[in-house]
Design a protein around this motif. Structure first.
Motif, PDB file in Angstrom:
ATOM      1  N   PRO A   1       0.862  -1.189   0.000  1.00 17.46           N
ATOM      2  CA  PRO A   1       0.000   0.000   0.000  1.00 17.46           C
ATOM      3  C   PRO A   1       0.897   1.237   0.000  1.00 17.46           C
ATOM      4  O   PRO A   1       2.002   1.216   0.547  1.00 17.46           O
ATOM      5  N   VAL A   2       0.411   2.314  -0.601  1.00 17.39           N
ATOM      6  CA  VAL A   2       1.203   3.536  -0.722  1.00 17.39           C
ATOM      7  C   VAL A   2       0.473   4.689  -0.043  1.00 17.39           C
ATOM      8  O   VAL A   2      -0.747   4.828  -0.161  1.00 17.39           O
ATOM      9  N   ALA A   3       1.250   5.523   0.656  1.00 13.81           N
ATOM     10  CA  ALA A   3       0.715   6.697   1.353  1.00 13.81           C
ATOM     11  C   ALA A   3       1.518   7.923   0.960  1.00 13.81           C
ATOM     12  O   ALA A   3       2.712   7.834   0.643  1.00 13.81           O
ATOM     13  N   THR A   4       0.876   9.085   1.003  1.00 17.34           N
ATOM     14  CA  THR A   4       1.593  10.335   0.795  1.00 17.34           C
ATOM     15  C   THR A   4       0.873  11.459   1.512  1.00 17.34           C
ATOM     16  O   THR A   4      -0.260  11.287   1.974  1.00 17.34           O
ATOM     17  N   GLU A   5       1.539  12.602   1.628  1.00 21.45           N
ATOM     18  CA  GLU A   5       0.876  13.822   2.079  1.00 21.45           C
ATOM     19  C   GLU A   5       0.490  14.618   0.846  1.00 21.45           C
ATOM     20  O   GLU A   5       1.324  14.849  -0.033  1.00 21.45           O
ATOM     21  N   LEU A   6      -0.777  15.010   0.758  1.00 22.45           N
ATOM     22  CA  LEU A   6      -1.243  15.829  -0.348  1.00 22.45           C
ATOM     23  C   LEU A   6      -1.166  17.291   0.078  1.00 22.45           C
ATOM     24  O   LEU A   6      -1.935  17.747   0.912  1.00 22.45           O
ATOM     25  N   LEU A   7      -0.222  17.977  -0.496  1.00 24.22           N
ATOM     26  CA  LEU A   7       0.045  19.362  -0.113  1.00 24.22           C
ATOM     27  C   LEU A   7      -0.613  20.342  -1.081  1.00 24.22           C
ATOM     28  O   LEU A   7      -1.267  21.284  -0.671  1.00 24.22           O
ATOM     29  N   GLN A   8      -0.440  20.126  -2.370  1.00 29.09           N
ATOM     30  CA  GLN A   8      -1.019  20.987  -3.404  1.00 29.09           C
ATOM     31  C   GLN A   8      -2.243  20.277  -3.989  1.00 29.09           C
ATOM     32  O   GLN A   8      -2.107  19.263  -4.672  1.00 29.09           O
ATOM     33  N   PRO A   9      -3.445  20.772  -3.716  1.00 34.64           N
ATOM     34  CA  PRO A   9      -4.646  20.082  -4.201  1.00 34.64           C
ATOM     35  C   PRO A   9      -4.660  19.839  -5.704  1.00 34.64           C
ATOM     36  O   PRO A   9      -5.206  18.834  -6.167  1.00 34.64           O
ATOM     37  N   MET A  10      -4.044  20.720  -6.492  1.00 39.27           N
ATOM     38  CA  MET A  10      -4.030  20.523  -7.936  1.00 39.27           C
ATOM     39  C   MET A  10      -3.178  19.317  -8.347  1.00 39.27           C
ATOM     40  O   MET A  10      -3.356  18.767  -9.429  1.00 39.27           O
ATOM     41  N   ALA A  11      -2.258  18.905  -7.477  1.00 34.85           N
ATOM     42  CA  ALA A  11      -1.421  17.741  -7.781  1.00 34.85           C
ATOM     43  C   ALA A  11      -2.094  16.425  -7.407  1.00 34.85           C
ATOM     44  O   ALA A  11      -1.676  15.366  -7.866  1.00 34.85           O
ATOM     45  N   ALA A  12      -3.128  16.491  -6.570  1.00 32.58           N
ATOM     46  CA  ALA A  12      -3.737  15.268  -6.044  1.00 32.58           C
ATOM     47  C   ALA A  12      -4.253  14.355  -7.145  1.00 32.58           C
ATOM     48  O   ALA A  12      -4.138  13.123  -7.060  1.00 32.58           O
ATOM     49  N   GLY A  13      -4.817  14.935  -8.197  1.00 34.75           N
ATOM     50  CA  GLY A  13      -5.395  14.123  -9.256  1.00 34.75           C
ATOM     51  C   GLY A  13      -4.396  13.290 -10.031  1.00 34.75           C
ATOM     52  O   GLY A  13      -4.783  12.335 -10.724  1.00 34.75           O
ATOM     53  N   TYR A  14      -3.115  13.602  -9.920  1.00 38.97           N
ATOM     54  CA  TYR A  14      -2.096  12.829 -10.618  1.00 38.97           C
ATOM     55  C   TYR A  14      -1.769  11.513  -9.900  1.00 38.97           C
ATOM     56  O   TYR A  14      -1.175  10.614 -10.495  1.00 38.97           O
ATOM     57  N   PHE A  15      -2.142  11.417  -8.602  1.00 39.71           N
ATOM     58  CA  PHE A  15      -1.770  10.249  -7.798  1.00 39.71           C
ATOM     59  C   PHE A  15      -2.944   9.571  -7.108  1.00 39.71           C
ATOM     60  O   PHE A  15      -2.779   8.495  -6.534  1.00 39.71           O
ATOM     61  N   ASP A  16      -4.118  10.194  -7.096  1.00 43.14           N
ATOM     62  CA  ASP A  16      -5.172   9.755  -6.181  1.00 43.14           C
ATOM     63  C   ASP A  16      -5.603   8.305  -6.366  1.00 43.14           C
ATOM     64  O   ASP A  16      -6.036   7.651  -5.420  1.00 43.14           O
ATOM     65  N   ASP A  17      -5.464   7.761  -7.564  1.00 42.49           N
ATOM     66  CA  ASP A  17      -5.876   6.379  -7.800  1.00 42.49           C
ATOM     67  C   ASP A  17      -4.866   5.365  -7.290  1.00 42.49           C
ATOM     68  O   ASP A  17      -5.138   4.165  -7.255  1.00 42.49           O
ATOM     69  N   LEU A  18      -3.677   5.835  -6.863  1.00 41.89           N
ATOM     70  CA  LEU A  18      -2.605   4.943  -6.412  1.00 41.89           C
ATOM     71  C   LEU A  18      -2.562   4.789  -4.894  1.00 41.89           C
ATOM     72  O   LEU A  18      -1.896   3.885  -4.384  1.00 41.89           O
ATOM     73  N   LEU A  19      -3.239   5.652  -4.175  1.00 44.45           N
ATOM     74  CA  LEU A  19      -3.014   5.816  -2.746  1.00 44.45           C
ATOM     75  C   LEU A  19      -4.015   5.037  -1.904  1.00 44.45           C
ATOM     76  O   LEU A  19      -5.209   5.000  -2.216  1.00 44.45           O
ATOM     77  N   SER A  20      -3.520   4.486  -0.796  1.00 47.84           N
ATOM     78  CA  SER A  20      -4.381   3.794   0.162  1.00 47.84           C
ATOM     79  C   SER A  20      -4.584   4.595   1.439  1.00 47.84           C
ATOM     80  O   SER A  20      -5.462   4.274   2.239  1.00 47.84           O
ATOM     81  N   TRP A  21      -3.751   5.604   1.645  1.00 48.42           N
ATOM     82  CA  TRP A  21      -3.862   6.459   2.839  1.00 48.42           C
ATOM     83  C   TRP A  21      -3.217   7.802   2.512  1.00 48.42           C
ATOM     84  O   TRP A  21      -2.218   7.861   1.789  1.00 48.42           O
ATOM     85  N   VAL A  22      -3.786   8.865   3.056  1.00 47.47           N
ATOM     86  CA  VAL A  22      -3.294  10.217   2.779  1.00 47.47           C
ATOM     87  C   VAL A  22      -3.177  10.990   4.083  1.00 47.47           C
ATOM     88  O   VAL A  22      -4.028  10.863   4.974  1.00 47.47           O
ATOM     89  N   ALA A  23      -2.130  11.799   4.185  1.00 47.90           N
ATOM     90  CA  ALA A  23      -1.963  12.720   5.310  1.00 47.90           C
ATOM     91  C   ALA A  23      -2.259  14.139   4.859  1.00 47.90           C
ATOM     92  O   ALA A  23      -1.927  14.539   3.735  1.00 47.90           O
ATOM     93  N   ILE A  24      -2.893  14.908   5.749  1.00 49.67           N
ATOM     94  CA  ILE A  24      -2.988  16.354   5.605  1.00 49.67           C
ATOM     95  C   ILE A  24      -2.144  16.935   6.730  1.00 49.67           C
ATOM     96  O   ILE A  24      -2.368  16.642   7.901  1.00 49.67           O
ATOM     97  N   GLY A  25      -1.164  17.742   6.374  1.00 44.44           N
ATOM     98  CA  GLY A  25      -0.146  18.161   7.332  1.00 44.44           C
ATOM     99  C   GLY A  25      -0.615  19.195   8.341  1.00 44.44           C
ATOM    100  O   GLY A  25      -1.695  19.780   8.227  1.00 44.44           O
ATOM    101  N   ALA A  26       0.240  19.409   9.334  1.00 43.06           N
ATOM    102  CA  ALA A  26      -0.096  20.312  10.441  1.00 43.06           C
ATOM    103  C   ALA A  26      -0.380  21.729   9.954  1.00 43.06           C
ATOM    104  O   ALA A  26      -1.206  22.436  10.530  1.00 43.06           O
TER     105      ALA A  26
END
Length: 358
Positions: free
Chosen positions: A147-172
């Motif tokens: 499974p792959v996880a990442t932090e999504l920082l720039q919402p416009m970039a999310a669509g390039y990876f969203d189908d690959l991810l099983s968990w996402v962080a939103i940072g402090a």
């Protein structure tokens, strides 16, 4: 990596006080160039379901998000992923190990923003190449069974990876952002909101409540056009404790207080502890102490603690960006080395199995 999808200049002439605009490929174009096979898509679906089951108490395993603070070198990242995949299969009865594949990094002022922004590490900011490299790298990690996880920082970039991810962080620093809450409400995977940099959990609690509701917001569709986005709401969110300016917040007293606060707000009490950042005093070698403290709380019956996050690379420490880099050493926050990480996780699994057999 050579890519047939590249950024195109919209204008070669721009007044000195205006920003230069370069057009990126759409998320749909990149997904078509680097598609998920049906088998990998089903794997991502199964991994998301497994994470949800842990959050909902239907799966008693520990959720562990582990990997480099940020990925800067695909070769060392894939070597790390190979190590993690082998360990994941051995400990899968007690832990769900998720590869931390962070390709965006928030900066307090300026600095290297991550693989998706500057894949060549030289300030050239080849974002088209960075997006392509990041997606391809995550896809290779999926092929290892992780499974792959990442932090999504720039919402416009999310669509390039969203189908690959099983968990996402939103940072402090972005948990308070309405834009990130709206984005989270439309994501198809579980999302962990970190507490604010002050250590308080109020902002993250508000974020979880907001993300659980449907939203209509401005956004960009898969073809890159401005769009109204309508989201269904995301009930699969949880809190990530990462400490704050006043110190750590993973100890029993803090966890008990957070549990009470969540219950009062009628938010499911499911908590992950980030063993790095303020919880470790920014000392990567203290992460095992934090991890083991949280594990003991869990072994003593606190089921609100659903998992931990660890910053780990092939070798411990960190280094500054420069012309010569040590292989497998972080260029952002300091990390625990793989050897110590593996030992920590194996010892934890032994304790979990012992309790299970008792």
């Amino acid at each position: 990596m050579n890519s047939s999808v590249s950024a195109l200049p919209l204008s070669t002439l721009s007044p000195a006080n205006e920003a230069l605009t370069l057009r990126l490929p759409s998320a749909l174009q990149l997904k078509q160039q680097l598609p998920l096979t049906p088998a990998l898509a089903q794997q991502v679906h199964a991994h998301r379901a497994a994470v949800r089951a842990i959050l909902n108490g239907e799966d008693s395993r520990l959720l562990v998000i582990v990997g480099p603070c940020s990925i800067h070198d695909p070769q060392s990242a894939l070597e790390y992923a190979g190590n993690l995949a082998r360990l994941a299969s051995e400990v899968s009865d007690q832990m769900l190990l998720v590869m931390r594949a962070y390709v965006e990094k928030p900066r307090t002022t300026v600095g290297w923003k991550g693989l998706a922004y500057d894949p060549h590490l030289d300030g050239s900011d080849d974002m088209a190449g960075g997006l392509t490299l990041s997606r391809d790298l995550m896809r290779q990690m999926l092929q290892l069974g992780l499974p792959v996880a990442t932090e999504l920082l720039q919402p416009m970039a999310a669509g390039y990876f969203d189908d690959l991810l099983s968990w996402v962080a939103i940072g402090a620093r972005t948990t308070e952002s309405q834009i990130h809450r709206e984005m989270a409400s439309g994501l198809g995977m579980p999302v962990g909101f970190k507490n604010g940099t002050d250590g308080g959990v109020g902002v993250a609690s508000d974020a979880m409540r907001s993300a659980a509701h449907p939203h209509r917001h401005f956004g960009v569709d898969s073809q890159g056009h401005p769009a109204i986005i309508q989201t269904p709401g995301n009930a699969d969110t949880h809190l990530v404790l990462r400490g704050g300016h006043r110190g750590p917040n993973y100890d029993r007293a803090h966890v008990a207080q957070v549990n009470n606060d969540l219950i009062k707000l009628k938010i499911p009490a499911r908590i992950m502890v980030d063993c790095s950042h303020a919880n470790s005093g920014k000392d990567p070698l203290r992460q095992p102490a934090v991890f083991n403290d949280v594990l003991e709380q869990r072994l003593q019956g606190d089921r609100s603690l659903i998992g931990m996050m660890i910053e780990s690379h092939l070798f411990e420490g960190c280094q500054s960006l420069g012309p010569t880099l040590k292989y497998g050493v972080s260029v952002t926050d300091g990390c625990l080395g793989w050897s110590a990480t593996e030992q920590m996780l194996r010892q934890a699994v032994s304790k979990l199995r012992k309790q299970q057999d008792a």
